[in-house]
Write an enzyme that holds these catalytic residues in place. Structure first.
Site, PDB file in Angstrom:
ATOM      1  N   ARG A 171      -1.840  -6.124  -8.240  1.00  0.00           N
ATOM      2  CA  ARG A 171      -0.997  -6.954  -8.104  1.00  0.00           C
ATOM      3  C   ARG A 171      -0.616  -8.131  -9.071  1.00  0.00           C
ATOM      4  O   ARG A 171       0.196  -8.443  -9.465  1.00  0.00           O
ATOM      5  CB  ARG A 171      -1.182  -7.649  -6.673  1.00  0.00           C
ATOM      6  CG  ARG A 171      -0.840  -6.858  -5.515  1.00  0.00           C
ATOM      7  CD  ARG A 171      -1.676  -7.567  -4.289  1.00  0.00           C
ATOM      8  NE  ARG A 171      -2.874  -7.235  -4.176  1.00  0.00           N
ATOM      9  CZ  ARG A 171      -3.650  -7.457  -3.397  1.00  0.00           C
ATOM     10  NH1 ARG A 171      -3.207  -7.620  -2.242  1.00  0.00           N
ATOM     11  NH2 ARG A 171      -5.118  -7.291  -3.369  1.00  0.00           N
ATOM     12  N   HIS A 207       0.654  -1.224  -0.073  1.00  0.00           N
ATOM     13  CA  HIS A 207      -0.080   0.075   0.013  1.00  0.00           C
ATOM     14  C   HIS A 207       0.885   1.288   0.101  1.00  0.00           C
ATOM     15  O   HIS A 207       0.702   2.247  -0.804  1.00  0.00           O
ATOM     16  CB  HIS A 207      -0.895   0.010   1.324  1.00  0.00           C
ATOM     17  CG  HIS A 207      -2.058  -0.839   1.327  1.00  0.00           C
ATOM     18  ND1 HIS A 207      -2.072  -1.601   2.577  1.00  0.00           N
ATOM     19  CD2 HIS A 207      -2.689  -1.576   0.375  1.00  0.00           C
ATOM     20  CE1 HIS A 207      -3.242  -2.525   2.248  1.00  0.00           C
ATOM     21  NE2 HIS A 207      -3.699  -2.496   1.099  1.00  0.00           N
TER      22      HIS A 207
HETATM   23  P1  ADP Z   1      -9.808  -3.547  -0.661  1.00  0.00           P
HETATM   24  O1  ADP Z   1     -10.044  -2.538  -1.497  1.00  0.00           O
HETATM   25  O2  ADP Z   1     -10.100  -4.829  -1.764  1.00  0.00           O
HETATM   26  O3  ADP Z   1     -10.121  -3.690   0.741  1.00  0.00           O
HETATM   27  P2  ADP Z   1      -7.054  -3.080   0.278  1.00  0.00           P
HETATM   28  O4  ADP Z   1      -7.271  -2.291   1.075  1.00  0.00           O
HETATM   29  O5  ADP Z   1      -6.210  -4.602   0.574  1.00  0.00           O
HETATM   30  O6  ADP Z   1      -8.241  -3.706  -0.708  1.00  0.00           O
HETATM   31  O7  ADP Z   1      -6.209  -2.571  -1.048  1.00  0.00           O
HETATM   32  C1  ADP Z   1      -6.380  -1.345  -1.544  1.00  0.00           C
HETATM   33  C2  ADP Z   1      -5.566  -1.121  -2.829  1.00  0.00           C
HETATM   34  O8  ADP Z   1      -4.373  -1.568  -2.663  1.00  0.00           O
HETATM   35  C3  ADP Z   1      -6.217  -1.960  -3.748  1.00  0.00           C
HETATM   36  O9  ADP Z   1      -6.355  -1.393  -5.205  1.00  0.00           O
HETATM   37  C4  ADP Z   1      -5.108  -3.244  -3.921  1.00  0.00           C
HETATM   38  O10 ADP Z   1      -5.170  -4.022  -5.211  1.00  0.00           O
HETATM   39  C5  ADP Z   1      -3.949  -2.486  -3.638  1.00  0.00           C
HETATM   40  N1  ADP Z   1      -2.873  -3.300  -3.116  1.00  0.00           N
HETATM   41  C6  ADP Z   1      -2.905  -4.091  -2.054  1.00  0.00           C
HETATM   42  N2  ADP Z   1      -1.902  -4.619  -1.720  1.00  0.00           N
HETATM   43  C7  ADP Z   1      -1.241  -4.136  -2.785  1.00  0.00           C
HETATM   44  C8  ADP Z   1       0.380  -4.674  -3.104  1.00  0.00           C
HETATM   45  N3  ADP Z   1       1.075  -5.659  -2.495  1.00  0.00           N
HETATM   46  N4  ADP Z   1       0.747  -4.081  -4.250  1.00  0.00           N
HETATM   47  C9  ADP Z   1       0.216  -3.154  -4.899  1.00  0.00           C
HETATM   48  N5  ADP Z   1      -1.041  -2.868  -4.650  1.00  0.00           N
HETATM   49  C10 ADP Z   1      -1.685  -3.380  -3.617  1.00  0.00           C
END
Ligand code: ADP
Length: 167
Positions: free
Chosen positions: A90, A17
């Protein structure tokens, strides 16, 4: 001013993130990290805890603001005067869902655009779900979450563990 929103659950924030936030903050004037309040995922961290962790993890990025939101993303965009949504990709498995969301959002609010940033390969396997699994089993998450929030995550993750009322 070009305002972007990076929405997500961030339960909890990971190195993946933060990488997207650092890069996203360079392509907009102001990046608002929108922390979803009404996630249906039975979170481990309360929204206030997620916001605090994100603030610590992004303290080095000057044009970032962290705030919780609930309801439709497009309403949050309008409220904040933002026209850009930043999301991270990802793997192909992320793509189908992300494409659907981007298209749905644009049909609700045609003036907005979703910008996808591809993950940094060194963080491509990191997800909040994996971090929570490791925490539940007392493992080491130091390679998955920012150093600045490691102690807080252990502390909060340990005390919240087992509670079902995470929101
Ligand atoms: P969600 O919105 O599905 O609850 P998250 O809070 O886990 O997802 O993630 C928010 C955003 O960050 C999403 O666009 C997700 O694809 C991206 N994201 C999560 N982990 C990673 C990572 N390791 N590398 C790049 N982007 C990521």
């Amino acid at each position: 001013m070009r305002i972007g929103v990076y929405p997500g659950s961030f339960d909890p924030v990971t190195l993946g993130h933060v990488d997207i936030m650092e890069r996203g903050a360079k392509i907009v004037d102001k990046l608002i990290v929108g922390v979803l309040l009404n996630g249906t995922k039975n979170p481990m961290f309360t929204v206030q805890q997620r916001v605090e962790l994100l603030k610590k993890a992004t303290a080095h990025i000057p044009n970032i603001q962290v705030c919780p939101f609930e309801g439709l993303l497009v309403d949050f965009l309008k409220q904040e005067g933002a026209g850009i949504v930043i999301r991270g990709l990802r793997a192909v498995t992320d793509f189908e869902y992300e494409l659907q969301m981007a298209q749905a959002n644009r049909s609700l609010y045609p003036a907005m655009e979703t910008v996808f940033l591809t993950t940094n390969v060194k963080y491509s396997f990191i997800s909040s779900t994996i971090v929570k699994d490791i925490l539940r089993h007392g493992g080491d998450v130091s390679h998955f979450v920012p150093r600045s929030v490691l102690d807080s995550i252990y502390f909060l993750g340990g005390s919240n563990h087992g509670s079902s009322d995470g929101n």
